[in-house]
Design an enzyme around this catalytic site. Structure first.
Site, PDB file in Angstrom:
ATOM      1  N   LYS A  65      43.177  33.883  35.517  1.00  0.00           N
ATOM      2  CA  LYS A  65      42.995  33.459  34.188  1.00  0.00           C
ATOM      3  C   LYS A  65      42.078  34.532  33.693  1.00  0.00           C
ATOM      4  O   LYS A  65      42.198  34.918  32.591  1.00  0.00           O
ATOM      5  CB  LYS A  65      42.208  31.993  34.187  1.00  0.00           C
ATOM      6  N   THR A  66      40.668  34.779  34.362  1.00  0.00           N
ATOM      7  CA  THR A  66      39.850  35.827  33.859  1.00  0.00           C
ATOM      8  C   THR A  66      40.461  37.163  33.755  1.00  0.00           C
ATOM      9  O   THR A  66      40.339  37.860  32.782  1.00  0.00           O
ATOM     10  CB  THR A  66      38.725  35.979  35.098  1.00  0.00           C
ATOM     11  N   ASP A 110      34.684  30.599  29.986  1.00  0.00           N
ATOM     12  CA  ASP A 110      35.216  29.902  31.524  1.00  0.00           C
ATOM     13  C   ASP A 110      34.841  28.682  31.616  1.00  0.00           C
ATOM     14  O   ASP A 110      33.828  28.294  31.078  1.00  0.00           O
ATOM     15  CB  ASP A 110      34.754  30.789  32.588  1.00  0.00           C
ATOM     16  N   THR A 159      40.247  25.101  35.065  1.00  0.00           N
ATOM     17  CA  THR A 159      41.114  24.601  36.100  1.00  0.00           C
ATOM     18  C   THR A 159      41.490  23.285  35.933  1.00  0.00           C
ATOM     19  O   THR A 159      42.216  22.501  36.795  1.00  0.00           O
ATOM     20  CB  THR A 159      40.347  24.955  37.413  1.00  0.00           C
ATOM     21  N   ARG A 218      43.825  35.388  44.720  1.00  0.00           N
ATOM     22  CA  ARG A 218      42.456  35.667  45.251  1.00  0.00           C
ATOM     23  C   ARG A 218      42.391  35.509  46.676  1.00  0.00           C
ATOM     24  O   ARG A 218      41.815  36.305  47.443  1.00  0.00           O
ATOM     25  CB  ARG A 218      41.404  34.881  44.455  1.00  0.00           C
TER      26      ARG A 218
HETATM   27  N1  ATP Z   1      48.978  38.633  38.695  1.00  0.00           N
HETATM   28  C1  ATP Z   1      48.056  39.051  39.575  1.00  0.00           C
HETATM   29  N2  ATP Z   1      48.312  40.628  39.886  1.00  0.00           N
HETATM   30  C2  ATP Z   1      47.598  41.296  40.846  1.00  0.00           C
HETATM   31  N3  ATP Z   1      46.231  40.745  41.191  1.00  0.00           N
HETATM   32  C3  ATP Z   1      45.981  39.432  40.541  1.00  0.00           C
HETATM   33  C4  ATP Z   1      46.888  38.593  39.853  1.00  0.00           C
HETATM   34  N4  ATP Z   1      46.154  37.898  39.492  1.00  0.00           N
HETATM   35  C5  ATP Z   1      44.906  37.629  40.034  1.00  0.00           C
HETATM   36  N5  ATP Z   1      44.680  38.758  40.808  1.00  0.00           N
HETATM   37  C6  ATP Z   1      43.542  38.989  41.874  1.00  0.00           C
HETATM   38  O1  ATP Z   1      43.116  37.701  42.074  1.00  0.00           O
HETATM   39  C7  ATP Z   1      41.789  37.775  41.562  1.00  0.00           C
HETATM   40  C8  ATP Z   1      41.495  36.476  41.105  1.00  0.00           C
HETATM   41  O2  ATP Z   1      41.953  36.257  39.778  1.00  0.00           O
HETATM   42  P1  ATP Z   1      41.111  35.766  38.623  1.00  0.00           P
HETATM   43  O3  ATP Z   1      39.726  35.831  39.045  1.00  0.00           O
HETATM   44  O4  ATP Z   1      41.481  36.231  37.207  1.00  0.00           O
HETATM   45  O5  ATP Z   1      41.318  34.317  38.937  1.00  0.00           O
HETATM   46  P2  ATP Z   1      41.027  32.928  37.922  1.00  0.00           P
HETATM   47  O6  ATP Z   1      42.202  32.315  37.606  1.00  0.00           O
HETATM   48  O7  ATP Z   1      40.101  33.218  36.858  1.00  0.00           O
HETATM   49  O8  ATP Z   1      40.199  31.930  38.959  1.00  0.00           O
HETATM   50  P3  ATP Z   1      38.880  30.796  38.656  1.00  0.00           P
HETATM   51  O9  ATP Z   1      39.555  29.639  38.088  1.00  0.00           O
HETATM   52  O10 ATP Z   1      38.349  30.668  40.012  1.00  0.00           O
HETATM   53  O11 ATP Z   1      37.917  31.352  37.891  1.00  0.00           O
HETATM   54  C9  ATP Z   1      41.540  38.820  40.787  1.00  0.00           C
HETATM   55  O12 ATP Z   1      40.330  39.691  41.071  1.00  0.00           O
HETATM   56  C10 ATP Z   1      42.507  39.664  41.017  1.00  0.00           C
HETATM   57  O13 ATP Z   1      42.418  40.827  41.862  1.00  0.00           O
HETATM   58 MG    MG Z   2      38.151  33.065  36.554  1.00  0.00          MG
END
Ligand code: ATP
Ligand code: MG
Length: 340
Positions: A65-66, A110, A159, A218
């Protein structure tokens, strides 16, 4: 006042994930539908020379998401200012953030479901009409002033999409729901990350890590880092499936990638409730987690992987869940029509 809010959050966020985080749609693997829709919205907005519509991203932790929010900023060629729901304590904090934006900039909130209701209400007019009516002074002197805001884009991440109020939800033009990644997508992510971490890995090695990553990039990246340590010290810096397996087994990482809470949920349904059906509330009390979190964060993966089923009467353990709990499934779980 407002600077520290976004700065502390940025710093925390920047620390671990940044190196491996894809910075453009091109590097973002998987989530085809979400990607395609966002790309289309970006292209349309750019053609019209307009800011992007507000976006809400939902889905379990660690799915991107981030990452997608920063990719949107990059694709639109705008700044992203990041903060998080619980950090915005007062309407004045929100006002400070919003007035510091330029036209088209993205404000990323977030954990938007954890924003206080009183602050959330100010967001409504900000999102819809790009104005903010703020009360100043108190008692007899109280009056409201109207702040004009630049046309900005709000990107909210959560989430727990079920906890977003209807008025807030309805103000987002673009809804993106992220889902768990399949094994092949995760394998590609592991391979890409290994390249960035400068460790050699073969397809089977990447597949082994992918399989144990709970559908989550992640986790895949975290496991890769641990396996890299092992490979560096014991295997000439090359990750094969054998090395990945040895390293992950040494770290007690479950072969199916389940985490502690996943296993507790399964054990509870199987051992305490004899395989179910059991209501979400009873599971929640038993494992000491909120029902909403179980439903939105843990359960989707357990259902996707076939460990539990949702029925009208409650959650039911499948034969593979019984097996994981170290027990033999009773007839009713093997042939559901007999029991449920
Ligand atoms: N589609 C993707 N391709 C490659 N790497 C990814 C992808 N999605 C996520 N990642 C990797 O996973 C890590 C976590 O992703 P991210 O921080 O965007 O998750 P999030 O959904 O924001 O989690 P949270 O809900 O905990 O904030 C990122 O640092 C990235 O390295
Ligand atoms: Mg995030």
């Amino acid at each position: 006042m407002t600077q520290p809010i976004s700065e502390t959050f940025n710093q925390r966020n920047a620390s671990l994930d940044n190196k491996l985080r894809p910075s453009s749609f091109r590097d973002f693997i998987g989530q085809e539908k979400v990607r395609e829709r966002l790309l289309l919205c970006v292209e349309a907005a750019r053609q019209r020379n307009e800011p992007l519509d507000h976006v809400i991203m939902s889905g379990p932790p660690g799915l991107g998401k981030t990452t997608l929010c920063y990719i949107l900023g990059d694709a639109m060629g705008v700044q992203v200012k990041a903060t998080s729901g619980p950090v915005i304590e007062k309407p004045a904090d929100l006002a400070g953030l919003l007035t510091s934006l330029n036209r088209g900039d993205i404000l990323f909130i977030d954990e938007i479901h954890r924003m206080q209701r009183t602050v959330e209400e100010y967001l409504y007019s900000a999102m819809e009409d790009f104005v903010l009516d703020i009360m100043i002074d108190q008692g007899a002197n109280a009056r409201s002033i109207r702040l004009e805001l630049p046309r900005f884009t709000l990107v909210g991440a959560t989430t727990r999409s079920g906890l977003i109020s209807a008025p807030l939800r309805s103000r987002f033009g673009i809804t993106s729901r992220l889902d768990y990644y399949n094994a092949e997508e995760l394998r590609q992510i592991v391979t890409r990350s290994a390249g960035l971490l400068e460790v050699s890995i073969d397809n089977d090695g990447a597949a082994e890590i992918a399989r144990r990553s709970r559908g989550t990039p992640r986790i895949a990246n975290n496991l890769l880092r641990r396996v890299r340590d092992y490979a560096q010290v014991r295997a000439g810096n090359h990750i094969s499936s054998d090395i990945a397996d040895k390293a992950l087994t040494m770290l007690d990482i479950d072969a199916g990638g389940l985490d502690e809470m996943d296993k507790r949920i399964i054990n509870t349904i199987v051992c305490k409730f004899n395989g179910g059906p059991v209501g979400l509330g009873s599971i929640a009390v038993s494992v000491g987690e909120e029902p909403d979190t179980i439903e939105e964060v843990y359960e989707p993966y357990l259902i996707q992987e076939g460990y539990i089923k949702r029925t009208q009467k409650g959650r039911v353990a499948t034969p593979i869940a019984w097996k994981l709990a170290g027990l033999e499934a009773p007839e009713a779980a093997i042939q559901p029509e007999l029991g449920f």
